[in-house]
Design a protein around this motif. Structure first.
Motif, mmCIF file in Angstrom:
data_model
loop_
_atom_site.group_PDB
_atom_site.id
_atom_site.type_symbol
_atom_site.label_atom_id
_atom_site.label_comp_id
_atom_site.label_asym_id
_atom_site.label_seq_id
_atom_site.Cartn_x
_atom_site.Cartn_y
_atom_site.Cartn_z
ATOM 1 N N PRO A 113 18.147 79.948 -134.757
ATOM 2 C CA PRO A 113 17.766 80.744 -133.636
ATOM 3 C C PRO A 113 16.622 81.925 -134.471
ATOM 4 O O PRO A 113 16.796 82.127 -135.680
ATOM 5 C CB PRO A 113 18.907 81.241 -133.328
ATOM 6 C CG PRO A 113 19.987 81.097 -134.545
ATOM 7 C CD PRO A 113 19.410 79.792 -135.165
ATOM 8 N N ILE A 114 15.710 82.104 -133.516
ATOM 9 C CA ILE A 114 14.922 83.117 -133.984
ATOM 10 C C ILE A 114 14.527 84.210 -133.057
ATOM 11 O O ILE A 114 14.521 83.813 -131.859
ATOM 12 C CB ILE A 114 13.333 82.520 -134.616
ATOM 13 C CG1 ILE A 114 12.851 81.606 -133.212
ATOM 14 C CG2 ILE A 114 13.419 81.656 -135.624
ATOM 15 C CD1 ILE A 114 11.246 81.224 -133.333
ATOM 16 N N VAL A 115 14.081 85.423 -133.333
ATOM 17 C CA VAL A 115 13.773 86.512 -132.579
ATOM 18 C C VAL A 115 12.222 86.586 -133.127
ATOM 19 O O VAL A 115 11.874 86.944 -134.362
ATOM 20 C CB VAL A 115 14.508 87.834 -133.027
ATOM 21 C CG1 VAL A 115 14.139 89.182 -132.034
ATOM 22 C CG2 VAL A 115 15.956 87.483 -132.470
ATOM 23 N N LEU A 116 11.352 86.611 -132.056
ATOM 24 C CA LEU A 116 9.902 87.033 -132.338
ATOM 25 C C LEU A 116 9.645 88.348 -131.780
ATOM 26 O O LEU A 116 10.042 88.579 -130.656
ATOM 27 C CB LEU A 116 9.036 86.230 -131.696
ATOM 28 C CG LEU A 116 8.908 84.668 -132.125
ATOM 29 C CD1 LEU A 116 8.055 83.675 -131.185
ATOM 30 C CD2 LEU A 116 8.925 84.381 -133.403
ATOM 31 N N ALA A 117 8.924 89.326 -132.639
ATOM 32 C CA ALA A 117 8.616 90.498 -131.953
ATOM 33 C C ALA A 117 7.397 90.857 -132.466
ATOM 34 O O ALA A 117 6.858 90.848 -133.734
ATOM 35 C CB ALA A 117 9.512 91.671 -132.662
ATOM 36 N N GLY A 118 6.155 91.586 -131.414
ATOM 37 C CA GLY A 118 4.988 91.623 -131.886
ATOM 38 C C GLY A 118 4.747 93.210 -131.293
ATOM 39 O O GLY A 118 5.131 93.475 -129.991
ATOM 40 N N PRO B 150 13.124 80.997 -128.285
ATOM 41 C CA PRO B 150 13.232 82.133 -129.042
ATOM 42 C C PRO B 150 13.460 83.298 -128.257
ATOM 43 O O PRO B 150 13.390 83.172 -127.017
ATOM 44 C CB PRO B 150 11.861 82.466 -129.594
ATOM 45 C CG PRO B 150 10.800 82.033 -128.734
ATOM 46 C CD PRO B 150 11.446 80.582 -128.290
ATOM 47 N N HIS B 151 14.224 84.528 -128.880
ATOM 48 C CA HIS B 151 14.172 85.715 -127.910
ATOM 49 C C HIS B 151 12.884 86.406 -128.284
ATOM 50 O O HIS B 151 12.640 86.429 -129.530
ATOM 51 C CB HIS B 151 15.543 86.547 -128.307
ATOM 52 C CG HIS B 151 16.558 85.884 -127.939
ATOM 53 N ND1 HIS B 151 17.255 84.838 -128.351
ATOM 54 C CD2 HIS B 151 17.488 86.360 -126.983
ATOM 55 C CE1 HIS B 151 18.262 84.500 -127.612
ATOM 56 N NE2 HIS B 151 18.529 85.691 -126.835
ATOM 57 N N ARG C 235 15.200 86.296 -122.055
ATOM 58 C CA ARG C 235 15.221 86.403 -123.376
ATOM 59 C C ARG C 235 13.933 87.226 -123.818
ATOM 60 O O ARG C 235 13.548 87.329 -125.068
ATOM 61 C CB ARG C 235 15.225 84.893 -124.004
ATOM 62 C CG ARG C 235 16.487 84.186 -124.177
ATOM 63 C CD ARG C 235 15.950 82.624 -124.455
ATOM 64 N NE ARG C 235 17.353 82.014 -124.697
ATOM 65 C CZ ARG C 235 17.781 81.415 -125.852
ATOM 66 N NH1 ARG C 235 17.228 81.618 -126.849
ATOM 67 N NH2 ARG C 235 18.992 80.920 -125.937
ATOM 68 N N VAL C 236 12.939 87.390 -122.891
ATOM 69 C CA VAL C 236 11.956 88.194 -123.400
ATOM 70 C C VAL C 236 12.320 89.775 -122.730
ATOM 71 O O VAL C 236 12.524 90.136 -121.867
ATOM 72 C CB VAL C 236 10.742 87.681 -122.574
ATOM 73 C CG1 VAL C 236 9.448 88.435 -122.838
ATOM 74 C CG2 VAL C 236 10.617 86.286 -122.722
#
Length: 318
Positions: free
Chosen positions: A102-107, A131-132, A240-241
């Protein structure tokens, strides 16, 4: 998760398909149940995420930060410097540093645009990894000089234009000036400068080795960028967003945040953080809100996974 000792920051390199060498910084356990991948904005470095890296890794999350190409210690590569290229870079970072789990992407800002471009150009990756995603102070439409229609906004636009246009259309002349600036000046051009520490260089050193022509290429791309009506894979992630911004952001105004929310109707849109500006991850009042959102997303990613490590993160909110 077990209370294993948290290792320090580790520095490594990811090589892209155009041979750009991107510098990656990893914090937290090597075999954590979830990985958070954090992408920074224009004229910044991975250091903008230092508070979140410290807090998340202390809770047992593996944290990946990286300097965008032509920023910090990462090379510009041979491809054109565009937001599309940054989205492709993010795909390389994901595949190289977190190929499973599992991954969390933050930009943040331009980093969020890279995540949106990734979703638009590589929807298969989004569907496969599920992803979240945290979109922080970012937009699905082009960068604006004027953040609004108030007279003060037009003054800001004039000031921004006064330095952005010369940079874009006279980069060699700008480089001559930058080479004569004091070495501590954030715009000083020092091609020979190196940063050998494992931790990311501070934001004031983001452009120390970057010629003005590369800066101009990215700015021109930001001024024409859009992912509107191209975010179907991301919209399918629904809750998830999450979208978060500062109430005083004058680079990505609330009108652009609202447009992003219209493109992602299933996303959770947070109330703008009162008193916070654009640089939300390090903002005096806004950084805690960003850390809270990422912590909750990491916890949700663990709960949703089938890993035996799917238990509450150390120190995560109940």
């Amino acid at each position: 998760m077990s209370a294993a000792a948290r290792p320090g920051t580790r520095r490594s390199t990811v090589v892209t398909d155009d041979r750009a060498r991107l510098t990656v910084y990893t914090d937290g356990p090597a075999h954590a149940g979830v990985t958070a991948i954090l992408s920074h904005g224009y004229l910044m470095t991975a250091d903008v995420w230092r508070l979140q890296a410290r807090e998340l890794s202390a809770r047992g999350v593996r944290v990946i930060r990286y300097d965008q190409r032509a920023h910090g210690t990462s090379e510009p590569g041979h491809a054109a410097l565009t937001i599309d290229r940054l989205g492709a870079d993010l795909a390389h970072i994901i595949d190289a540093t977190a190929p499973q789990g599992p991954i969390v992407l933050a930009g943040h800002s331009m980093g969020g645009m890279a995540a949106l471009t990734l979703a638009a150009r590589h929807p298969d990756l989004i569907r496969r990894r599920n992803p979240h995603v945290a979109l922080i102070s970012t937009a699905c439409s082009r960068a604006q000089l004027a953040p609004g229609n108030h007279p003060l906004h037009w003054i800001k636009a004039a000031v921004r234009a006064s330095y952005s246009y010369p940079l874009c259309w006279m980069p060699p002349a700008a480089d001559v000036v930058r080479r004569r600036l004091p070495s501590r000046h954030p715009w000083a051009l020092l091609p020979e400068a190196q940063h050998r520490d494992d931790i990311p260089p501070p934001g004031r050193q983001a452009l120390r080795r970057t010629p003005t022509g590369h800066i101009a290429e990215l700015w021109k791309s930001l001024r024409t960028y859009t992912t509107a009506d191209q975010l179907h894979a991301l919209d399918a992630l629904d809750d998830r967003v999450e979208i978060i911004t500062g109430a005083l952001d004058d680079w990505i105004p609330l009108s652009q945040t609202r447009e992003l929310a219209r493109q992602l109707p299933g996303a959770r849109v947070h109330e703008p953080v009162a008193g916070a500006g654009h640089r939300l991850p390090t903002d005096r009042v806004g950084h805690a809100a960003v850390t809270q959102v990422l912590s909750e997303m990491a916890e949700a990613a663990l709960r949703a996974s089938e890993s035996p490590a799917s238990i509450r993160l150390r120190g995560a909110p109940a």
